[in-house]
Design a protein around this motif. Structure first.
Motif, short mmCIF file in Angstrom:
data_model
loop_
_atom_site.label_atom_id
_atom_site.label_comp_id
_atom_site.label_asym_id
_atom_site.label_seq_id
_atom_site.Cartn_x
_atom_site.Cartn_y
_atom_site.Cartn_z
N ALA A 181 0.83 -1.21 0.00
CA ALA A 181 0.00 0.00 0.00
C ALA A 181 0.87 1.25 0.00
CB ALA A 181 -0.94 0.00 1.20
N HIS A 182 1.97 1.20 0.74
CA HIS A 182 2.91 2.32 0.78
C HIS A 182 4.10 2.00 -0.12
CE1 HIS A 182 1.13 3.56 4.91
NE2 HIS A 182 0.56 4.23 3.92
N ALA A 183 4.33 2.85 -1.08
CA ALA A 183 5.26 2.54 -2.17
C ALA A 183 6.67 2.22 -1.71
CB ALA A 183 5.29 3.72 -3.16
N ARG A 184 7.19 2.96 -0.74
CA ARG A 184 8.59 2.83 -0.36
C ARG A 184 8.86 1.59 0.49
NH1 ARG A 184 8.45 8.07 3.62
NH2 ARG A 184 7.46 7.12 5.45
N GLU A 185 7.81 0.93 0.95
CA GLU A 185 7.98 -0.21 1.84
C GLU A 185 8.15 -1.49 1.02
OE1 GLU A 185 4.61 0.05 4.47
OE2 GLU A 185 5.14 2.10 5.07
N TRP A 186 9.28 -1.57 0.32
CA TRP A 186 9.51 -2.66 -0.64
C TRP A 186 9.45 -4.04 -0.01
CZ3 TRP A 186 14.35 -0.50 -3.67
CH2 TRP A 186 13.95 0.62 -4.41
N VAL A 187 9.79 -4.13 1.27
CA VAL A 187 9.78 -5.44 1.91
C VAL A 187 8.35 -5.97 2.07
CG1 VAL A 187 9.64 -4.74 4.33
CG2 VAL A 187 10.99 -6.76 3.69
N SER A 188 7.35 -5.10 1.93
CA SER A 188 5.96 -5.54 2.06
C SER A 188 5.54 -6.44 0.89
CB SER A 188 5.04 -4.33 2.19
OG SER A 188 3.69 -4.70 2.09
N PRO A 189 5.60 -5.99 -0.37
CA PRO A 189 5.26 -6.92 -1.46
C PRO A 189 6.22 -8.10 -1.54
CG PRO A 189 6.09 -4.84 -2.33
CD PRO A 189 5.83 -4.62 -0.88
N ALA A 190 7.49 -7.88 -1.18
CA ALA A 190 8.45 -8.99 -1.18
C ALA A 190 8.01 -10.06 -0.17
CB ALA A 190 9.85 -8.49 -0.84
N SER A 191 7.54 -9.63 1.00
CA SER A 191 7.08 -10.58 2.01
C SER A 191 5.81 -11.30 1.55
CB SER A 191 6.80 -9.86 3.33
OG SER A 191 7.98 -9.30 3.85
N ALA A 192 4.92 -10.57 0.88
CA ALA A 192 3.69 -11.20 0.37
C ALA A 192 4.02 -12.28 -0.65
CB ALA A 192 2.79 -10.13 -0.24
N LEU A 193 4.96 -12.00 -1.54
CA LEU A 193 5.35 -12.98 -2.56
C LEU A 193 6.09 -14.15 -1.94
CD1 LEU A 193 6.41 -10.62 -5.48
CD2 LEU A 193 4.24 -11.82 -5.15
N TYR A 194 6.89 -13.88 -0.92
CA TYR A 194 7.58 -14.94 -0.22
C TYR A 194 6.57 -15.89 0.43
CZ TYR A 194 10.92 -17.27 2.90
OH TYR A 194 11.68 -18.20 3.56
N LEU A 195 5.52 -15.31 1.00
CA LEU A 195 4.46 -16.11 1.60
C LEU A 195 3.78 -16.99 0.55
CD1 LEU A 195 2.56 -16.89 3.92
CD2 LEU A 195 1.17 -14.92 3.29
N VAL A 196 3.52 -16.42 -0.63
CA VAL A 196 2.92 -17.19 -1.72
C VAL A 196 3.78 -18.40 -2.06
CG1 VAL A 196 2.37 -17.14 -4.19
CG2 VAL A 196 1.63 -15.27 -2.71
N GLU A 197 5.08 -18.18 -2.17
CA GLU A 197 5.99 -19.28 -2.47
C GLU A 197 5.94 -20.36 -1.40
OE1 GLU A 197 8.96 -19.65 -5.12
OE2 GLU A 197 6.95 -19.16 -5.86
N ARG A 198 5.93 -19.94 -0.14
CA ARG A 198 5.92 -20.92 0.95
C ARG A 198 4.59 -21.69 0.99
NH1 ARG A 198 10.21 -19.05 0.58
NH2 ARG A 198 10.14 -20.83 -0.84
N LEU A 199 3.50 -21.02 0.70
CA LEU A 199 2.20 -21.70 0.67
C LEU A 199 2.16 -22.77 -0.41
CD1 LEU A 199 -0.23 -18.67 1.18
CD2 LEU A 199 0.19 -20.53 2.80
N LEU A 200 2.72 -22.45 -1.57
CA LEU A 200 2.73 -23.40 -2.67
C LEU A 200 3.66 -24.57 -2.42
CD1 LEU A 200 2.58 -20.87 -5.64
CD2 LEU A 200 0.75 -22.35 -4.80
#
Length: 332
Positions: A181-200
């Motif tokens: 939601a906040h553009a500069r917080e790059w670790v946020s989308p990175a964490s979301a994608l990391y979670l997707v990988e772990r779920l799969l």
């Protein structure tokens, strides 16, 4: 750990992740000081000219704000602090020394189309490529849909991960996660994608729940933070002030809109927008949540930095949520 130390770790982490945060931004923050001030962020923002003061974090528990101040604005800003009796400490004297190592993208370190990497932050195009390939890679577990378009017409994606991606009517409880939601917080989308990988990689986590993830709610701001201003926070919507862009998406929802912690000034880093849900990004998120509202049992919004679990309510320190005891237990 002090907030400014967490901030330094965040910025340095970008450098450690392959020194790959993108091309050198127009706004490199050369000579900017980072101060830790005993004050609210909205007050401090009003002490400086638009664009010359950047609020990095606020800790409600300690009532301290971490703020970056441009070199040419610093004397005036410090004078305002002194006049108002606000104590402060200078933690960093040149912010660019922390940012620049992470703003030189190694173009040779590309990743195959549709793959993800967590050795560095991914560019917007890499994120989209990864998302678009997921359904083909996991047809029995992943559904990808576009739930809206950003102000600059970029897609806002929703990933649904389930044991059977085609069974939309399955009555499993839904865990909804949103990032970026906040553009500069790059670790946020990175964490979301990391979670997707772990779920799969862990089918057992899909047995009793359906996971819905919006990994990048603010794609316009994300792109802008790579190419122009590393600390850009808002989306890129034009405003009534031709020199000020962007709405803080986290202040644009209709629940207690315009109350504590937001601003009516378009130049503010917490600008709430002209009205609730004025932004296509927040409308897209709203509609995605409402579509599954009767099954959503948990909602998590990923932000940085501060190393905190925040739970309702945010608009007041006085009211307790009906599930406060459970939320505290889960956070702990």
């Amino acid at each position: 750990m002090r907030l400014w130390q967490v901030a330094c770790q965040l910025f340095l982490a970008a450098a450690a992740l392959g020194q790959s945060a993108g091309p050198v931004a127009d706004h490199a923050y050369v000579g900017w000081n980072v101060l830790e001030v005993v004050s609210s962020p909205v007050t401090l923002e009003e002490f400086g000219r638009p664009g010359r003061v950047n609020i990095l974090s606020f800790n409600r528990k300690t009532a301290t704000t971490v703020v970056a101040v441009a070199r040419d604005e610093l004397p005036h800003f410090v004078q305002k602090l002194t006049e108002n009796g606000l104590g402060f400490q200078t933690q960093v004297q040149d912010l660019s020394r922390l940012l620049l190592p992470a703003l030189t993208y190694d173009q040779t370190r590309t990743i195959p189309k549709g793959d993800a990497t967590f050795e560095r932050y991914m560019q917007y195009e890499e994120i989209v490529s990864y998302l678009e390939e997921l359904p083909a890679k996991h047809p029995d577990r992943v559904r990808l849909e576009e739930v809206g378009r950003s102000n600059e017409d970029r897609p806002i994606h929703l990933i649904t991960i389930n044991k059977s991606s085609n069974s939309r009517k399955a009555e499993k409880p839904v865990i909804f996660i949103e990032g970026g939601a906040h553009a500069r917080e790059w670790v946020s989308p990175a964490s979301a994608l990391y979670l997707v990988e772990r779920l799969l990689e862990s089918p057992s986590l899909l047995r009793n729940a359906e996971w819905r993830v919006v990994p990048l709610l603010n794609p316009d701001g994300y792109v802008y933070s790579w190419n122009h201003d590393r600390l850009w926070r808002k989306n890129r919507a034009p405003s009534t002030d031709p020199e000020c862009f962007g709405v803080d998406l986290n202040r644009n929802f209709d629940f207690h809109w315009g109350e504590a912690g937001s601003s009516t000034r378009p130049c503010s880093f917490v600008y709430q927008g002209p009205q609730p849900f004025s932004e296509p990004e927040t409308r897209a998120l709203r509609d995605a949540v409402l579509e599954a509202q009767h099954r959503i049992k948990a909602y998590l919004s990923l932000h940085s930095y501060g190393q905190m679990f925040l739970y309702p309510w945010g608009f007041t320190a006085a009211a307790n949520h009906s599930n406060t005891e459970e939320l505290v237990k889960m956070a702990e």
